[in-house]
Design a protein around this motif. Sequence first.
Motif, PDB file in Angstrom:
ATOM      1  N   ARG A   1       0.830  -1.201   0.000  1.00 17.08           N
ATOM      2  CA  ARG A   1       0.000   0.000   0.000  1.00 17.08           C
ATOM      3  C   ARG A   1       0.866   1.254   0.000  1.00 17.08           C
ATOM      4  N   LEU A   2       1.906   1.261   0.819  1.00 16.24           N
ATOM      5  CA  LEU A   2       2.807   2.414   0.854  1.00 16.24           C
ATOM      6  C   LEU A   2       3.529   2.583  -0.469  1.00 16.24           C
ATOM      7  N   ASP A   3       3.923   1.466  -1.088  1.00 12.77           N
ATOM      8  CA  ASP A   3       4.549   1.530  -2.408  1.00 12.77           C
ATOM      9  C   ASP A   3       3.590   2.132  -3.424  1.00 12.77           C
ATOM     10  N   SER A   4       2.310   1.739  -3.320  1.00 14.71           N
ATOM     11  CA  SER A   4       1.300   2.241  -4.242  1.00 14.71           C
ATOM     12  C   SER A   4       1.145   3.752  -4.121  1.00 14.71           C
ATOM     13  N   LEU A   5       1.158   4.232  -2.884  1.00 16.29           N
ATOM     14  CA  LEU A   5       1.053   5.687  -2.692  1.00 16.29           C
ATOM     15  C   LEU A   5       2.252   6.398  -3.299  1.00 16.29           C
ATOM     16  N   GLY A   6       3.432   5.775  -3.191  1.00 16.81           N
ATOM     17  CA  GLY A   6       4.622   6.375  -3.775  1.00 16.81           C
ATOM     18  C   GLY A   6       4.578   6.393  -5.284  1.00 16.81           C
ATOM     19  N   ARG A   7       4.057   5.309  -5.894  1.00 17.32           N
ATOM     20  CA  ARG A   7       3.969   5.241  -7.352  1.00 17.32           C
ATOM     21  C   ARG A   7       2.998   6.265  -7.909  1.00 17.32           C
ATOM     22  N   GLN A   8       1.995   6.611  -7.118  1.00 19.40           N
ATOM     23  CA  GLN A   8       1.021   7.604  -7.568  1.00 19.40           C
ATOM     24  C   GLN A   8       1.589   9.022  -7.545  1.00 19.40           C
ATOM     25  N   GLY A   9       2.745   9.171  -6.907  1.00 17.27           N
ATOM     26  CA  GLY A   9       3.375  10.481  -6.854  1.00 17.27           C
ATOM     27  C   GLY A   9       2.658  11.476  -5.980  1.00 17.27           C
ATOM     28  N   GLU A  10       1.805  10.944  -5.085  1.00 16.05           N
ATOM     29  CA  GLU A  10       1.058  11.830  -4.210  1.00 16.05           C
ATOM     30  C   GLU A  10       1.658  11.852  -2.820  1.00 16.05           C
ATOM     31  N   SER A  11       1.380  12.902  -2.105  1.00 21.32           N
ATOM     32  CA  SER A  11       1.802  12.987  -0.708  1.00 21.32           C
ATOM     33  C   SER A  11       0.715  12.355   0.142  1.00 21.32           C
TER      34      SER A  11
ATOM     35  N   THR B   1       4.706  -0.410  19.585  1.00 19.38           N
ATOM     36  CA  THR B   1       4.568  -0.764  18.179  1.00 19.38           C
ATOM     37  C   THR B   1       4.142   0.441  17.352  1.00 19.38           C
ATOM     38  N   GLY B   2       3.210   1.219  17.856  1.00 18.69           N
ATOM     39  CA  GLY B   2       2.758   2.397  17.140  1.00 18.69           C
ATOM     40  C   GLY B   2       3.856   3.431  16.967  1.00 18.69           C
ATOM     41  N   ILE B   3       4.615   3.655  18.038  1.00 15.36           N
ATOM     42  CA  ILE B   3       5.716   4.623  17.975  1.00 15.36           C
ATOM     43  C   ILE B   3       6.765   4.178  16.974  1.00 15.36           C
ATOM     44  N   GLU B   4       7.147   2.906  17.047  1.00 17.12           N
ATOM     45  CA  GLU B   4       8.185   2.409  16.136  1.00 17.12           C
ATOM     46  C   GLU B   4       7.709   2.428  14.687  1.00 17.12           C
ATOM     47  N   THR B   5       6.448   2.089  14.472  1.00 16.52           N
ATOM     48  CA  THR B   5       5.919   2.074  13.108  1.00 16.52           C
ATOM     49  C   THR B   5       5.841   3.477  12.522  1.00 16.52           C
ATOM     50  N   ALA B   6       5.341   4.429  13.296  1.00 17.87           N
ATOM     51  CA  ALA B   6       5.211   5.801  12.806  1.00 17.87           C
ATOM     52  C   ALA B   6       6.569   6.404  12.474  1.00 17.87           C
ATOM     53  N   THR B   7       7.541   6.229  13.358  1.00 19.57           N
ATOM     54  CA  THR B   7       8.860   6.831  13.124  1.00 19.57           C
ATOM     55  C   THR B   7       9.586   6.155  11.969  1.00 19.57           C
ATOM     56  N   GLU B   8       9.421   4.845  11.828  1.00 17.12           N
ATOM     57  CA  GLU B   8      10.083   4.129  10.728  1.00 17.12           C
ATOM     58  C   GLU B   8       9.516   4.557   9.383  1.00 17.12           C
ATOM     59  N   ILE B   9       8.199   4.649   9.277  1.00 16.72           N
ATOM     60  CA  ILE B   9       7.581   5.060   8.018  1.00 16.72           C
ATOM     61  C   ILE B   9       7.951   6.504   7.689  1.00 16.72           C
ATOM     62  N   ALA B  10       7.931   7.366   8.692  1.00 19.44           N
ATOM     63  CA  ALA B  10       8.248   8.782   8.452  1.00 19.44           C
ATOM     64  C   ALA B  10       9.674   8.953   7.964  1.00 19.44           C
ATOM     65  N   GLU B  11      10.601   8.178   8.524  1.00 18.61           N
ATOM     66  CA  GLU B  11      12.006   8.306   8.117  1.00 18.61           C
ATOM     67  C   GLU B  11      12.256   7.659   6.763  1.00 18.61           C
ATOM     68  N   THR B  12      11.682   6.476   6.527  1.00 18.35           N
ATOM     69  CA  THR B  12      11.946   5.732   5.303  1.00 18.35           C
ATOM     70  C   THR B  12      11.225   6.315   4.104  1.00 18.35           C
ATOM     71  N   ARG B  13      10.047   6.887   4.345  1.00 16.68           N
ATOM     72  CA  ARG B  13       9.233   7.420   3.253  1.00 16.68           C
ATOM     73  C   ARG B  13       8.870   8.883   3.546  1.00 16.68           C
ATOM     74  N   PRO B  14       9.849   9.780   3.401  1.00 12.90           N
ATOM     75  CA  PRO B  14       9.629  11.186   3.765  1.00 12.90           C
ATOM     76  C   PRO B  14       8.572  11.886   2.921  1.00 12.90           C
ATOM     77  N   GLY B  15       8.182  11.297   1.787  1.00 11.97           N
ATOM     78  CA  GLY B  15       7.159  11.922   0.957  1.00 11.97           C
ATOM     79  C   GLY B  15       5.757  11.747   1.503  1.00 11.97           C
TER      80      GLY B  15
END
Length: 402
Positions: free
Chosen positions: A138-148, A159-173
């Motif tokens: 799903r995250l890849d799909s959002l990236g392919r669409q070129g949307e924020s 788990t929530g803290i680790e997931t939020a920070t990991e996604i924010a750092e790995t996918r800054p868009g």
Amino acid sequence: MKHRIVVLGAGYAGSYVAGTLARRLSPADTKITVVNAEPDFVQRLRLHQLAAGREIDAPQLAEIFAGTGVRLRLARVTAVDPERQVVAVADADGGGELGYDTLVYALGSYGADHGVPGAAEHGFDVASRPSALRLRERLDSLGRQGESGRVLVVGDGLTGIETATEIAETRPGLSVVLVARGELGASLSVGARSHLRQACDRLGITVLEHSEVEAVEAARVLCADGTALASDATVWTAGFAVSRIAAAGGLEVTENGRIVVDRTMRSLSHPNVYAAGDSAYAVGDNGRPLPMSCASAGYTGMQATAAIVGRLTGRKIPNAKLEYLGNHISLGRRDGILQMVDDEGQANPNYVGGRKAARIKAAILKMSLWTTSHPTFGLPKRKHRLAAAPHASADKTPRVAA
């Protein structure tokens, strides 16, 4: 006839128990079988990283147990009948039943939706490898669409803290919002909470505190105060639950389905059944129930193994430590928090943060994977023969409630 030991689950607890028993008990007297639904070992502690886009090792269980004498059965556990001493399983061939003399129940936990409408249908989670890969797509799909795209992470636990920070750092868009039911990092010390907030600010994470989610829809989340939060991907990390298989089988369990055990991880209701990991309701040395965690899986697995070996071979059963020292929280790849707790489970004033904490967490993850991938390394080479009456059900030792 050999004593049949069946281990349900090949996570951190189950893999350890099976490997250690194989090294310590003579194959002339015992037959050890591990039942697991997936063919590979899942690094549960790193599934949020897998979801965010990182490649995570997943060793094949067949290779892990090769040469140990442990038999691997790839199947899904559907039922346990402790009266008949059988386990029902389902696989590609239709499944069947496995008989046992000693059972180790280590099926772990899964993401709990707590009955919130739409959470299961529309939410993503990182509680299993398939669900983490689904979120990744799903995250890849959002990236392919070129949307924020906007990602909502519901749940302010570790788990929530680790997931939020990991996604924010790995996918800054992507725009990441962390929805907290209470105060963010409430269980941490004052300094650690400040460090966590700074990390969220640095990564551009929007934190919504004191927000209770009442429903999850395909493109939004509805809160108790009437607020509607738009979302392109809602990640549900609001707790974990265990399978109802143990309860359905008649084992004594807590209200949430965890098996009630004594100090040796032995079921209070069925003495030839042991539980380890998230499935076990075990009271720690501080008099408090051990939380669901990798550390608890290690301690309960060690104690269950020692008890099984002791009872089957007629040896004294040692007490393994049952303690909870603290939390290691990843905040992306280069930041983290190491928060120790006291005997009451309260956060100590001091904490370790930043790169040092991240390196400690990375070392723990690496060590956990290595020890799981080498289940018999470093254990005594002498394999004990079983006593004349090895069946656990014949042991009349008084049981003390946890």
